[in-house]
Design a protein around this motif. Structure first.
Motif, PDB file in Angstrom:
ATOM      1  N   ALA A  90      45.529 111.048  41.368  1.00 57.81           N
ATOM      2  CA  ALA A  90      44.949 109.975  40.995  1.00 57.81           C
ATOM      3  C   ALA A  90      44.134 109.740  39.887  1.00 57.81           C
ATOM      4  O   ALA A  90      44.179 109.197  38.844  1.00 57.81           O
ATOM      5  CB  ALA A  90      43.891 109.389  42.073  1.00 57.81           C
ATOM      6  N   ASP A  91      43.493 111.195  39.562  1.00 58.16           N
ATOM      7  CA  ASP A  91      42.945 111.612  38.334  1.00 58.16           C
ATOM      8  C   ASP A  91      43.807 111.662  37.156  1.00 58.16           C
ATOM      9  O   ASP A  91      43.677 111.030  35.984  1.00 58.16           O
ATOM     10  CB  ASP A  91      42.268 112.858  38.470  1.00 58.16           C
ATOM     11  N   THR A  92      44.958 112.202  37.360  1.00 59.43           N
ATOM     12  CA  THR A  92      46.059 112.063  36.317  1.00 59.43           C
ATOM     13  C   THR A  92      46.368 110.843  35.767  1.00 59.43           C
ATOM     14  O   THR A  92      46.628 110.550  34.740  1.00 59.43           O
ATOM     15  CB  THR A  92      47.199 113.176  36.652  1.00 59.43           C
ATOM     16  N   ILE A  93      46.871 109.956  36.974  1.00 62.50           N
ATOM     17  CA  ILE A  93      47.212 108.777  36.505  1.00 62.50           C
ATOM     18  C   ILE A  93      45.918 107.817  35.764  1.00 62.50           C
ATOM     19  O   ILE A  93      46.148 107.165  34.960  1.00 62.50           O
ATOM     20  CB  ILE A  93      47.671 107.864  37.914  1.00 62.50           C
ATOM     21  N   ARG A  94      44.678 107.865  36.187  1.00 65.14           N
ATOM     22  CA  ARG A  94      43.630 107.445  35.584  1.00 65.14           C
ATOM     23  C   ARG A  94      43.739 107.835  34.105  1.00 65.14           C
ATOM     24  O   ARG A  94      43.303 107.179  33.269  1.00 65.14           O
ATOM     25  CB  ARG A  94      42.476 107.637  36.424  1.00 65.14           C
ATOM     26  N   ASP A  95      43.691 109.155  33.777  1.00 66.43           N
ATOM     27  CA  ASP A  95      43.470 109.695  32.525  1.00 66.43           C
ATOM     28  C   ASP A  95      44.628 109.236  31.774  1.00 66.43           C
ATOM     29  O   ASP A  95      44.533 109.026  30.612  1.00 66.43           O
ATOM     30  CB  ASP A  95      43.373 111.376  32.570  1.00 66.43           C
ATOM     31  N   ARG A  96      45.874 109.293  32.226  1.00 67.41           N
ATOM     32  CA  ARG A  96      47.117 108.945  31.411  1.00 67.41           C
ATOM     33  C   ARG A  96      46.907 107.465  31.201  1.00 67.41           C
ATOM     34  O   ARG A  96      47.184 107.211  29.831  1.00 67.41           O
ATOM     35  CB  ARG A  96      48.345 109.086  32.284  1.00 67.41           C
ATOM     36  N   ASP A  97      46.376 106.548  31.718  1.00 66.26           N
ATOM     37  CA  ASP A  97      46.208 105.280  31.568  1.00 66.26           C
ATOM     38  C   ASP A  97      45.024 104.632  30.790  1.00 66.26           C
ATOM     39  O   ASP A  97      44.758 103.717  30.324  1.00 66.26           O
ATOM     40  CB  ASP A  97      46.165 104.195  33.206  1.00 66.26           C
ATOM     41  N   TRP A  98      44.154 105.474  30.758  1.00 69.41           N
ATOM     42  CA  TRP A  98      42.619 105.128  29.929  1.00 69.41           C
ATOM     43  C   TRP A  98      43.189 105.080  28.561  1.00 69.41           C
ATOM     44  O   TRP A  98      43.596 105.826  27.883  1.00 69.41           O
ATOM     45  CB  TRP A  98      41.787 106.410  30.296  1.00 69.41           C
TER      46      TRP A  98
END
Length: 113
Positions: A90-98
């Motif tokens: 979830a953190d990786t997805i959020r960081d990628r999409d930020w």
């Protein structure tokens, strides 16, 4: 009752060992089979209510309790690992999409600090 306890012990031992060795296991099927066997054990125990519990059965029940506690600990360990992996994903997805639209430098009400 003894047959049901043996069946539960076998199921719990198999699941615990599969979890310990990281072998493939169908947790849904295993859980359904354990639930059914534990239900049967509960029904058998009700039939014995009010009577004197045979010492051999009492010893087996204590052993079964220990096996269930070890199984629960192993399941908890795996659940915690799944949570950690899910958090990382979830953190990786959020960081990628930020895209930087919102900044950590914003205070309450959107004012910059």
């Amino acid at each position: 009752m003894t047959t049901t306890m043996r069946r539960i012990e076998l199921l719990v031992d198999q699941e615990t060992e599969a979890l310990r060795s990281r072998s493939e296991i169908d947790l849904k099927d295993t859980n359904n089979r354990k639930s059914q066997a534990l239900l049967e054990l509960g029904l058998a125990a009700r039939a014995l209510e009010g009577g004197v519990l045979d010492e051999d059965i009492a010893v087996r029940l204590r052993g079964l309790r220990g096996k269930l506690e070890r199984n629960q600990a192993m399941l908890q360990l795996h659940l915690e690992a799944v949570r950690e992996v899910a958090t990382i994903v979830a953190d990786t997805i959020r960081d990628r999409d930020w895209d930087g639209t919102y900044s950590e430098h914003l205070g309450s009400g959107g004012a910059q600090r």
